[in-house]
Scaffold this motif. Structure first.
Motif, PDB file in Angstrom:
ATOM      1  N   GLY A 244      33.516  81.393  38.468  1.00 26.84           N
ATOM      2  CA  GLY A 244      32.110  81.040  39.339  1.00 26.84           C
ATOM      3  C   GLY A 244      31.330  80.156  38.586  1.00 26.84           C
ATOM      4  N   GLU A 245      31.886  79.456  37.555  1.00 23.28           N
ATOM      5  CA  GLU A 245      30.948  78.626  36.699  1.00 23.28           C
ATOM      6  C   GLU A 245      31.411  77.048  36.982  1.00 23.28           C
ATOM      7  N   ARG A 246      30.379  76.109  36.883  1.00 20.21           N
ATOM      8  CA  ARG A 246      30.720  74.669  37.332  1.00 20.21           C
ATOM      9  C   ARG A 246      30.902  73.996  35.726  1.00 20.21           C
ATOM     10  N   TYR A 247      31.881  73.144  36.059  1.00 18.99           N
ATOM     11  CA  TYR A 247      32.339  72.413  34.617  1.00 18.99           C
ATOM     12  C   TYR A 247      32.197  71.193  35.445  1.00 18.99           C
ATOM     13  N   ARG A 248      31.466  70.048  34.520  1.00 17.54           N
ATOM     14  CA  ARG A 248      31.284  68.679  34.913  1.00 17.54           C
ATOM     15  C   ARG A 248      32.187  67.818  33.950  1.00 17.54           C
ATOM     16  N   ILE A 249      33.175  66.928  34.466  1.00 16.21           N
ATOM     17  CA  ILE A 249      34.023  66.158  33.866  1.00 16.21           C
ATOM     18  C   ILE A 249      33.248  64.739  33.802  1.00 16.21           C
ATOM     19  N   HIS A 250      32.645  64.338  32.590  1.00 22.97           N
ATOM     20  CA  HIS A 250      31.984  63.035  32.384  1.00 22.97           C
ATOM     21  C   HIS A 250      32.986  62.096  32.284  1.00 22.97           C
ATOM     22  N   SER A 251      34.198  61.986  31.602  1.00 25.19           N
ATOM     23  CA  SER A 251      35.129  61.140  31.338  1.00 25.19           C
ATOM     24  C   SER A 251      36.397  61.910  31.171  1.00 25.19           C
ATOM     25  N   ALA A 252      37.510  61.028  31.811  1.00 22.64           N
ATOM     26  CA  ALA A 252      38.732  61.479  31.688  1.00 22.64           C
ATOM     27  C   ALA A 252      39.980  60.565  31.514  1.00 22.64           C
ATOM     28  N   GLU A 253      41.156  60.916  31.382  1.00 20.08           N
ATOM     29  CA  GLU A 253      42.178  59.907  31.351  1.00 20.08           C
ATOM     30  C   GLU A 253      43.537  60.370  32.055  1.00 20.08           C
ATOM     31  N   ILE A 254      44.297  59.516  32.747  1.00 20.46           N
ATOM     32  CA  ILE A 254      45.375  59.881  33.417  1.00 20.46           C
ATOM     33  C   ILE A 254      46.713  60.232  32.500  1.00 20.46           C
ATOM     34  N   VAL A 255      47.354  61.358  32.830  1.00 17.44           N
ATOM     35  CA  VAL A 255      48.564  61.730  31.886  1.00 17.44           C
ATOM     36  C   VAL A 255      49.739  61.600  32.832  1.00 17.44           C
ATOM     37  N   ALA A 256      50.766  61.182  32.284  1.00 21.82           N
ATOM     38  CA  ALA A 256      51.946  61.211  33.047  1.00 21.82           C
ATOM     39  C   ALA A 256      52.667  62.411  32.772  1.00 21.82           C
TER      40      ALA A 256
END
Length: 309
Positions: A244-256
């Motif tokens: 029920g809570e929102r989480y914002r992703i400000h930056s991320a990376e791709i993982v193999a």
């Protein structure tokens, strides 16, 4: 037709958000006579919902320029007031109001727009975000002569830049400065640039961004998820929902790695996608400050196997 253009032009500037500010400052610094600045009316903002002037209005007042904030330019009175300015040109940058034909026709050189894409690609309200979402390798700025259609007018000057790994915020800031520089360059010698007609068959439409689009869809390749994160940074912010809570992703990376789409697959909060996975770098729980992933995980436990919505 050759234009007899004085070095110092009599201009109106029409813009509203931060994107337009560098152009206003650059035209003022170049010595042009900016006789009026048009911007959208102040809006309520912040926790106190206080009426706040637009970024362009704030800078115009700082530069001691006359500011006009009409709700519309459709009335005969507003159009007569604009015509009375006796302009060489009007410079438009993300103004946000439709310009009636009488406004477009009033300045001797017409209305010149700073648009944040390589037209005819991404005509419309959100060209920067749409370019990132689509995975475009490059975008840029187009200086164009405005006409009644939506970003359909002849192109006067262009400059491209790689999209690379830039966020919408960073790319918008870069393009705003490029647009300012190009407009000053064009106005210094408009006869050096021949108008180029746009090919409508190549056009794409950059519709306005909605908050719902920022809801991360993990049922797509990780590269597309990362594009969502970058396109919606800083606003409205790419997010997922957990308990029920929102989480914002400000930056991320791709993982193999691989795992069920939307499922946390290790203790470093790697999240499975349709192809590969992503791992947040900077994350924010609603009502809390953004923080690096490890600091976030020290205070918030999201177990392996958790399905995120």
């Amino acid at each position: 037709m050759t234009l007899e253009t004085p070095t110092k032009l009599r201009l109106a500037f029409m813009g509203t958000p931060d994107f337009a500010v560098p152009a206003l400052r650059a035209l003022h610094a170049a010595g042009h006579d900016i006789v009026a600045v048009y911007s959208q009316p102040p809006r309520r903002a912040g926790r106190g919902k206080k009426l706040t002037p637009s970024p362009v209005q704030q800078v115009a007042e700082e530069l001691r320029l006359e500011v006009r904030v009409p709700v519309s330019l459709k009335s005969e009175e507003a159009q007569a007031e604009f015509d009375a300015l006796d302009l060489n040109a009007a410079v438009v940058a993300a103004y946000g109001l439709i310009l009636p034909q009488a406004i477009l026709d009033a300045p001797k050189m017409g209305c010149l727009n700073i648009h944040g894409s390589l037209l005819p690609r991404w005509r419309g309200a959100a060209p920067v975000q749409r370019a990132i979402l689509a995975g475009d390798s490059e975008t840029g700025i187009t200086i164009m002569q405005m006409e009644a259609g939506l970003d359909t007018g002849p192109m006067l000057l262009k400059s491209s830049t790689p999209v690379a790994e830039k966020t919408a915020g960073a790319l918008t800031e870069e393009l705003a400065q490029t647009g300012a520089d190009l407009m000053v360059q064009y106005l210094a010698s408009p006869n050096d640039y021949l108008p180029e007609v746009q090919h409508d068959a190549l056009a794409t439409y950059a519709k306005k961004i909605t908050k719902e689009e920022a809801h991360v869809n993990f049922n797509q390749p990780a590269a597309d998820v990362l594009n969502q994160v970058r396109a919606f940074n800083p606003v409205p912010g790419a997010f997922f929902v957990h308990e029920g809570e929102r989480y914002r992703i400000h930056s991320a990376e791709i993982v193999a790695e691989s795992g069920p789409a939307g499922t946390v697959i290790d203790d470093q909060m790697t999240i499975g996608c349709a192809d590969q996975a992503i791992k947040p770098i900077l994350i924010q729980k609603a009502g809390k400050p953004a923080m690096p992933l490890q600091a976030f995980l020290n205070g918030t436990k999201i177990p392996v196997g958790t399905s995120l919505q």
